[in-house]
Structures are given as C-alpha cells and as structure tokens.
Design a protein around this motif. Sequence first.
Motif, PDB file in Angstrom:
ATOM      1  N   GLN A  51       0.714  -1.250   0.030  1.00 49.23           N
ATOM      2  CA  GLN A  51       0.197   0.020  -0.085  1.00 49.23           C
ATOM      3  C   GLN A  51       0.955   1.139   0.110  1.00 49.23           C
ATOM      4  O   GLN A  51       0.474   2.306  -0.840  1.00 49.23           O
ATOM      5  N   GLU A  72      -0.916  -4.367  -9.334  1.00 44.55           N
ATOM      6  CA  GLU A  72      -1.076  -3.917 -10.726  1.00 44.55           C
ATOM      7  C   GLU A  72      -0.852  -2.476 -10.915  1.00 44.55           C
ATOM      8  O   GLU A  72      -0.506  -1.919 -11.936  1.00 44.55           O
ATOM      9  N   ALA A  73      -1.871  -1.852 -10.102  1.00 46.60           N
ATOM     10  CA  ALA A  73      -1.851  -0.287 -10.129  1.00 46.60           C
ATOM     11  C   ALA A  73      -0.614   0.242 -10.041  1.00 46.60           C
ATOM     12  O   ALA A  73       0.050   1.366 -10.440  1.00 46.60           O
ATOM     13  N   ARG A  84      -9.385   5.741  -5.290  1.00 46.40           N
ATOM     14  CA  ARG A  84      -9.557   4.541  -6.425  1.00 46.40           C
ATOM     15  C   ARG A  84      -8.837   3.246  -6.018  1.00 46.40           C
ATOM     16  O   ARG A  84      -9.154   2.057  -6.526  1.00 46.40           O
ATOM     17  N   HIS A  85      -8.110   3.010  -4.988  1.00 45.23           N
ATOM     18  CA  HIS A  85      -7.536   1.902  -4.603  1.00 45.23           C
ATOM     19  C   HIS A  85      -7.616   1.277  -3.308  1.00 45.23           C
ATOM     20  O   HIS A  85      -7.260   0.152  -2.869  1.00 45.23           O
ATOM     21  N   SER A 109      -9.880   0.168  -1.330  1.00 47.60           N
ATOM     22  CA  SER A 109     -10.603  -1.252  -1.193  1.00 47.60           C
ATOM     23  C   SER A 109     -10.185  -2.305  -2.079  1.00 47.60           C
ATOM     24  O   SER A 109     -10.858  -3.248  -2.031  1.00 47.60           O
ATOM     25  N   ASP A 110      -9.048  -2.069  -2.700  1.00 37.95           N
ATOM     26  CA  ASP A 110      -8.554  -3.165  -3.669  1.00 37.95           C
ATOM     27  C   ASP A 110      -8.050  -4.102  -3.245  1.00 37.95           C
ATOM     28  O   ASP A 110      -7.387  -4.085  -2.046  1.00 37.95           O
ATOM     29  N   GLU A 111      -8.042  -5.422  -3.716  1.00 33.11           N
ATOM     30  CA  GLU A 111      -7.219  -6.417  -3.162  1.00 33.11           C
ATOM     31  C   GLU A 111      -5.787  -6.184  -3.309  1.00 33.11           C
ATOM     32  O   GLU A 111      -5.448  -5.316  -4.209  1.00 33.11           O
ATOM     33  N   ARG A 112      -4.921  -6.899  -2.654  1.00 29.89           N
ATOM     34  CA  ARG A 112      -3.519  -7.017  -2.751  1.00 29.89           C
ATOM     35  C   ARG A 112      -2.993  -7.129  -4.253  1.00 29.89           C
ATOM     36  O   ARG A 112      -2.088  -5.994  -4.891  1.00 29.89           O
ATOM     37  N   TRP A 113      -3.624  -7.874  -5.044  1.00 25.48           N
ATOM     38  CA  TRP A 113      -3.120  -7.873  -6.273  1.00 25.48           C
ATOM     39  C   TRP A 113      -3.518  -6.878  -7.241  1.00 25.48           C
ATOM     40  O   TRP A 113      -2.728  -6.459  -8.261  1.00 25.48           O
ATOM     41  N   GLU A 114      -4.637  -6.191  -7.120  1.00 26.02           N
ATOM     42  CA  GLU A 114      -4.841  -5.099  -7.959  1.00 26.02           C
ATOM     43  C   GLU A 114      -4.014  -3.888  -7.431  1.00 26.02           C
ATOM     44  O   GLU A 114      -3.778  -3.061  -8.397  1.00 26.02           O
ATOM     45  N   MET A 115      -3.919  -3.806  -6.059  1.00 23.15           N
ATOM     46  CA  MET A 115      -2.764  -2.848  -5.849  1.00 23.15           C
ATOM     47  C   MET A 115      -1.538  -2.866  -6.512  1.00 23.15           C
ATOM     48  O   MET A 115      -0.677  -1.777  -7.105  1.00 23.15           O
TER      49      MET A 115
END
Length: 136
Positions: free
Chosen positions: A58, A110-111, A99-100, A102-108
């Motif tokens: 994060q 990628e972002a 935007r991020h 609440s994202d899952e770890r993998w989504e973060m």
Amino acid sequence: MRQAQHLALAALALSLTPSFAVAERNLVPTLDRSFDVCPDRPAEPVWMQEIPLRQAYQRVLVQDIYRAQNLERVVEVGNCDCATRFPSWDAAEGVFRERHASDERWEMLEASDSYSRRANDVRLAAKAICEAAGNW
C-alpha cells in the motif's frame, strides 16, 4: 602456475583489506533523511511510515502515485521548482483512497506497476527540465 595465481590473489586481497575497513568505518547509518535537492520536501504521511510490513505494498502504491503525478506535472508545466517536484502528499493520498483503498493486494500491485510505467514514460523529459533548474 595455478598456485601462483592463488597466492597473488590472496596477497592482493590482503593488501586491499585496510582500505575496505577504513571505507566501511566511514559509512555511518542514520535514520535522518537528508536530501541534496529540495531538502525541505514534505515527509510521507505518518500512516504510511507506520504501515505494517505485510501491507507495505500500500505504501509503495502511494509512493508510485506520488512519483508519477509529480513527474507528469513537471513536464506539463515545464517547471521543476521544489513545490512542483515535491508537493504535499495530499493528491497522491486522495487518488489512493478514492481509487485503490478497497482493492485487493494483487490489484494494488498491478496499479503500482501502472503508475511506475507512467512515471518512467515522462522521466527523461522531467529530468531534462529538472537538471536545467538544478533540481535533479
């Protein structure tokens, strides 16, 4: 012949040891951050500094957002004063939270990769502007 090479290497290593020892003693670690360029840049938000190791991705994401935003801004305005290159962390934090957060770890992850690519796309142009201003 091989033994002579080993002896020569050993002698060389022994002769360099005092130099390495002196150089190593001159390296004093410190937790104080000091910068040659824009030394008064804002510190990271406290929550980022205190984030648990398991959630370090994060912190990296917010850092990548901050870097991309700032390098893009330098190129956009053609100016590399300290306030432009190192503004407050508010905008990067805002993007993270909107935007991020609440994202899952993998989504973060990628972002983070995406923001890093954005920063790298403008890095050379920003570097040229900042070098001319003495802020690189």
